[in-house]
Design an enzyme around this catalytic site. Sequence first.
Site, PDB file in Angstrom:
ATOM      1  N   GLU A 180       0.852  -1.189   0.000  1.00  0.00           N
ATOM      2  CA  GLU A 180       0.000   0.000   0.000  1.00  0.00           C
ATOM      3  C   GLU A 180       0.886   1.236   0.000  1.00  0.00           C
ATOM      4  O   GLU A 180       1.892   1.277   0.712  1.00  0.00           O
ATOM      5  CB  GLU A 180      -0.917   0.017   1.228  1.00  0.00           C
ATOM      6  N   ASP A 182       0.313   5.299   0.509  1.00  0.00           N
ATOM      7  CA  ASP A 182      -0.557   6.442   0.752  1.00  0.00           C
ATOM      8  C   ASP A 182       0.142   7.681   0.209  1.00  0.00           C
ATOM      9  O   ASP A 182       1.050   8.221   0.850  1.00  0.00           O
ATOM     10  CB  ASP A 182      -0.849   6.571   2.245  1.00  0.00           C
ATOM     11  N   GLU A 185      -2.659  11.306   2.992  1.00  0.00           N
ATOM     12  CA  GLU A 185      -3.833  11.276   3.859  1.00  0.00           C
ATOM     13  C   GLU A 185      -3.831  12.605   4.598  1.00  0.00           C
ATOM     14  O   GLU A 185      -2.849  12.966   5.243  1.00  0.00           O
ATOM     15  CB  GLU A 185      -3.765  10.119   4.849  1.00  0.00           C
TER      16      GLU A 185
END
Length: 324
Positions: A180, A182, A185
């Site tokens: 994953e 990101d 965020e």
Amino acid sequence: MPIVSKRISIFVSASIAALVAASPVMAADSHKSAMPDGVGVNPDQIQGNVPNGTSSGWALVGSLSDEFNGAKVDTNKWTDSTSSAGVPWAWSPKNLAQKEGKLEITARKQPQVVNGIHVDYSSGILTSKGTQIFGYYEARVKGNSTFPGTAPAFWMNDNGRQVKAAGLVGTKEGDTTYSEIDVVEMQQDKSVNYIDMHAPYATMQHGKSVRVLTKDDPYTFQRRIDAGFDPRSDFHTYGVMVSKKALTWYLDGREVSSQPNTNWNKLPMNVKLSLGIRHPLISYHNCPKNYPIRRCPVPGAADAKGFPTTMLVDWVRVYKKKTL
């Protein structure tokens, strides 16, 4: 394109924030394509948008890019609904809309029962149907008004079932079993100016897939960056370059963080845009015994104040090298 490089640790010093605020924003911030979705970036823009990129070396990936100029979500590119398993809120395509060349993702107070658990909110998520590993990923996003309690996000992760079915998940000790990234965020820290740019993963440990979530791991513990601005007030570009050697994050076209690519180089990932629910409305702590997921609603915290609330996405553009 001017690039100011600075490698950071878990917490970025205030000097980065000052540098970002003072430096000129790259042309892509003000450049909205009038062309059909996903094909509106010309060669000159590629050179301006991709760090150190040229039109001869890079190409826009149309299946993963969108200008959101259409009247509705392009379901040829995106899945606009998904299972709400794993989160203590509901995902609903009714919370997605396209207006005036922008994608709108809205979170609402909407109590309901999902997968056998009571949730207080619903929101929206887009997941690309296409996948990619190496390349440059960037989106121009404006945060939503509600803070704290929500987190606009631009991110990627692998689809566990698909990568397993394709035989891509390793079975040996230490093999990567989940990836994953990101890209950003927002709005989930005590200060609204701080954004998270990090990359969780999981590996095979003693025959089981185990997510690495300890504070001792610099790749998964939140890398909080003082952006130097309130992401709710205007659009900004958030990007990540995924190469075979490193993951490098960019804020308004400037490098702000980098780390070795140790666990994000084997599993193809889907691109995602979402508006999640966060503290103080949900928590990872003090969940009921045998609760089916890692997070749970905080008892008595549900409140309609600040809802509905909407994040905006001007565009998402994904590039790949013509030759690796």
